[in-house]
Design a protein around this motif. Structure first.
Motif: not given
Length: 232
Positions: A33-37, A52-57
């Motif tokens: 998570s949070a590596v920029g995928k 401001d992109s949010k973590s993918t669910i």
């Protein structure tokens, strides 16, 4: 009336593009998570960078149609969540993937240390001939680097992976890495068709396939070797 006509024209144009597509390749983008995928994917498919992109669910996907060897290829790219609680969902979406972008953050050593586990995950749930590109993202943060390029190159060579360092922020190497992955998928499928069509045994190794390592802002390229297997 004009609005209706415009709507029909757009619909017809989309249908015409769909009819021209020669291949559809499924690619997954995985990693911690949070590596920029998501940002890498947005840069490739939309040429956008969202601060401001949010973590993918779970799993999301985007597409981009490109030309590879005079063929129109639609890349269907699945963006998989990196959190542990979504691991089962991520694994399920690896099935049927022809390629994978395995992303780590060059400023966070732990994300690179987890790369080996992600490779195992891919090879356990995806096709054994899946093409994997190891991506060291956030290469623009030079002063914060904690993962030396040499470490990643050594790991990629040992595992038979492609490797590139990218910056979703600046866009450096993002297109180049994706195009390289898609070209290798295209070439691998062509070789498999050729070999299997000639009656070559399924276990025959296609030796000597060159792997390009894309590193640094000057796009310096070195070569490694990879073994791939024909499996019809």
């Amino acid at each position: 009336m004009n609005e209706e006509m415009n709507g029909v024209e757009v619909e017809n144009e989309q249908e015409n593009v769909a009819e021209k597509i020669d291949y559809v390749y499924k690619v997954v983008v995985i990693g911690d998570s949070a590596v920029g995928k998501t940002r890498i994917l947005s840069r490739f498919t939309k040429n956008e960078f969202c601060f401001d992109s949010k973590s993918t669910i779970g799993v999301e996907f985007q597409t981009r149609t490109v030309t590879i060897k005079n063929k129109l290829v639609k890349a269907q790219i699945w963006d998989a969540a990196g959190q542990e609680r979504y691991r089962a969902v991520t694994s399920a979406h690896c099935r049927g993937a022809l390629g994978a972008m395995l992303v780590y953050d060059i400023t966070k050593r732990q994300t690179f240390d987890h790369v080996a586990r992600w490779v195992e995950e891919l090879r356990a749930h995806a096709d054994n001939s899946i093409v994997i590109m190891l991506i060291g993202n956030k290469a623009d943060l030079v002063d914060h680097r904690v993962v030396p390029t040499e470490d990643a190159v050594e790991f990629a060579e040992d595992q038979g992976l492609f490797f590139a360092e990218t910056s979703a922020h600046s866009g450096d190497n993002v297109d180049k890495a994706f195009f390289k992955l898609l070209e290798e998928i295209h070439g691998l499928l062509f070789r498999k068709q050729l070999e299997c069509g000639n009656g070559v045994d399924h276990a025959t190794a296609l030796k000597g396939s060159k792997i390009e390592v894309i590193v640094g802002p000057d796009l310096e390229i070195s070569e490694m070797k990879k073994l791939s297997t024909c499996s019809c």
